[in-house]
Motif scaffolding. Structure first.
Motif, PDB file in Angstrom:
ATOM      1  N   ARG A 177      14.360 -13.670  39.177  1.00 13.03           N
ATOM      2  CA  ARG A 177      15.322 -14.310  38.282  1.00 13.03           C
ATOM      3  C   ARG A 177      16.720 -14.330  38.881  1.00 13.03           C
ATOM      4  NH1 ARG A 177      10.957 -12.981  36.462  1.00 13.03           N
ATOM      5  NH2 ARG A 177      10.051 -13.851  34.552  1.00 13.03           N
ATOM      6  N   ALA A 178      17.024 -13.343  39.705  1.00 11.00           N
ATOM      7  CA  ALA A 178      18.381 -13.240  40.245  1.00 11.00           C
ATOM      8  C   ALA A 178      18.644 -14.196  41.395  1.00 11.00           C
ATOM      9  CB  ALA A 178      18.640 -11.805  40.697  1.00 11.00           C
ATOM     10  N   LEU A 179      17.639 -14.439  42.223  1.00 17.67           N
ATOM     11  CA  LEU A 179      17.835 -15.309  43.382  1.00 17.67           C
ATOM     12  C   LEU A 179      17.927 -16.769  42.951  1.00 17.67           C
ATOM     13  CD1 LEU A 179      15.319 -13.686  45.903  1.00 17.67           C
ATOM     14  CD2 LEU A 179      17.812 -13.383  45.807  1.00 17.67           C
ATOM     15  N   PRO A 180      18.763 -17.557  43.584  1.00 16.53           N
ATOM     16  CA  PRO A 180      18.816 -18.987  43.276  1.00 16.53           C
ATOM     17  C   PRO A 180      17.434 -19.619  43.442  1.00 16.53           C
ATOM     18  CG  PRO A 180      20.653 -18.361  44.681  1.00 16.53           C
ATOM     19  CD  PRO A 180      19.745 -17.167  44.629  1.00 16.53           C
ATOM     20  N   PRO A 181      17.059 -20.553  42.573  1.00 21.21           N
ATOM     21  CA  PRO A 181      15.707 -21.132  42.630  1.00 21.21           C
ATOM     22  C   PRO A 181      15.317 -21.660  44.002  1.00 21.21           C
ATOM     23  CG  PRO A 181      16.810 -21.805  40.620  1.00 21.21           C
ATOM     24  CD  PRO A 181      17.835 -21.087  41.431  1.00 21.21           C
ATOM     25  N   GLY A 182      16.232 -22.334  44.679  1.00 19.74           N
ATOM     26  CA  GLY A 182      15.903 -22.862  46.001  1.00 19.74           C
ATOM     27  C   GLY A 182      15.637 -21.769  47.008  1.00 19.74           C
ATOM     28  N   VAL A 183      16.429 -20.699  46.954  1.00 14.43           N
ATOM     29  CA  VAL A 183      16.224 -19.566  47.855  1.00 14.43           C
ATOM     30  C   VAL A 183      14.896 -18.896  47.564  1.00 14.43           C
ATOM     31  CG1 VAL A 183      17.091 -17.290  48.526  1.00 14.43           C
ATOM     32  CG2 VAL A 183      18.687 -19.193  48.195  1.00 14.43           C
ATOM     33  N   LEU A 184      14.602 -18.695  46.277  1.00 19.43           N
ATOM     34  CA  LEU A 184      13.341 -18.059  45.900  1.00 19.43           C
ATOM     35  C   LEU A 184      12.147 -18.879  46.374  1.00 19.43           C
ATOM     36  CD1 LEU A 184      11.882 -15.794  44.345  1.00 19.43           C
ATOM     37  CD2 LEU A 184      12.012 -17.255  42.311  1.00 19.43           C
TER      38      LEU A 184
END
Length: 333
Positions: free
Chosen positions: A27-34
């Protein structure tokens, strides 16, 4: 192009703390990074060396380097001296970002901080304690059953996650793959729990603020007048308001409710029940006995009633208050 991260925790059987930690990161990481990142469950030192974030393995705690183990000598502890698990360490570093993502802009930074702190106390700290073989002292103080329920809720998650581990005598063929699959399922369940608790805490904080504002506008401090239904008993207790009844619309918008205030959180008693003469009556009979023309319902146990209009519900509350001062009234408990 989104940055790709290598996320590493240990393989094999798992505990709640590392599954919950992964849910926090997701949840903490930006969606694109995840989406561009990779999870590796391994104890291979070379993989840990190459990783961007490592938790619950590696023997190092250094947030600046993305290292979050708690098994080594000198591992960090909370201000009260209780130990962290990897969940607590990741929550301290990434929890606010996770809360921001779940709240999606509702409430601002003050809400983020309040939710983060309550989650830390009510859930994450309990995961830390369970992972370190400790349990919270069952001192519920003035919050009584309400606090007991929150603690029991937080303590339940480690047992739920542990149940997803493979049994000791499971078929060893491709065990590592099966354990990885179960870890992802555990993290999904922990994440659903995380989302739900964040939403509950946000809603309760919002209700507290709304109840205080509504009480300030109410004509009689003993009758809380709300424009919409919300959890009101807990906020009224927390703020020590002199509320005996609350008036609010039901969820369907077809009636207005009159709810009684319990003497303590979680109690099924009432500080002042509705008149015994109304118990179990409906529609015309209740209207006749109560004197409120649009009264429609009173529970047999006299803790809640309804009328078709706000004015009718307010009239029922005022009648109950008036009867409490008369010889034939019930009186306050």
């Amino acid at each position: 192009m989104a940055k790709s991260l290598l996320l590493v925790t240990h393989g094999g059987s798992f505990h709640c703390d590392e599954a919950f930690a992964y849910a926090i990161l997701r949840r903490a990481l930006p969606p694109g990074v995840l989406a561009a990142s990779t999870l590796a469950r391994t104890r291979d030192p070379s993989a840990m060396e190459a990783a961007d974030i490592v938790w619950d393995v590696g023997g190092v705690f250094d947030p600046a380097l993305g290292r979050f183990d708690h098994h080594q000598r000198g591992a960090p502890v909370r201000p009260d001296g209780t130990p962290y698990s990897s969940a607590g360490l990741l929550w301290a570093a990434y929890g606010r970002d996770a809360v921001r993502a779940v709240l999606a802009g509702r409430g601002g930074e003050d809400m983020v901080e309040r939710v983060w702190a309550e989650m830390d106390e009510q859930v994450v700290r309990l995961v830390d304690l369970a992972d370190n073989g400790q349990r919270p002292v069952p001192d519920f103080g003035d919050e009584g059953l309400d606090r007991a329920a929150r603690i029991a809720d937080g303590m339940a998650l480690p047992y739920l996650v542990d149940a997803l581990n493979l049994p000791w005598d499971a078929d060893p063929a491709d065990r590592a793959r099966a354990e990885d699959e179960r870890f992802l399922r555990a993290a999904e369940i922990a994440g659903t729990f995380l989302d739900g608790r964040i939403e509950q805490i946000r809603a309760r904080i919002a209700a507290y603020d709304a109840v205080l504002e509504a009480h300030g506008r109410s004509t009689d401090p003993r009758v809380l007048e709300l424009d919409r239904g919300m959890p009101w008993q807990g906020p009224a207790h927390d703020a020590d308001l002199p509320v005996l009844f609350a008036v609010y619309p039901d969820k369907g918008g077809n009636a207005w409710m009159v709810g009684c205030m319990p003497p303590e959180p979680g109690s099924f008693a009432q500080k002042l029940p509705l008149p015994a003469a109304w118990a179990g009556l409906r529609d015309a009979e209740l209207a006749r006995v109560s004197g409120v023309s649009d009264a429609v319902f009173c529970h047999l146990n006299c803790f809640i009633a309804a009328a078709r209009s706000r004015e009718g519900a307010l009239a029922m509350a005022r009648i109950a208050l008036g009867l409490a001062r008369e010889p034939m009234g019930l009186g306050a408990k």
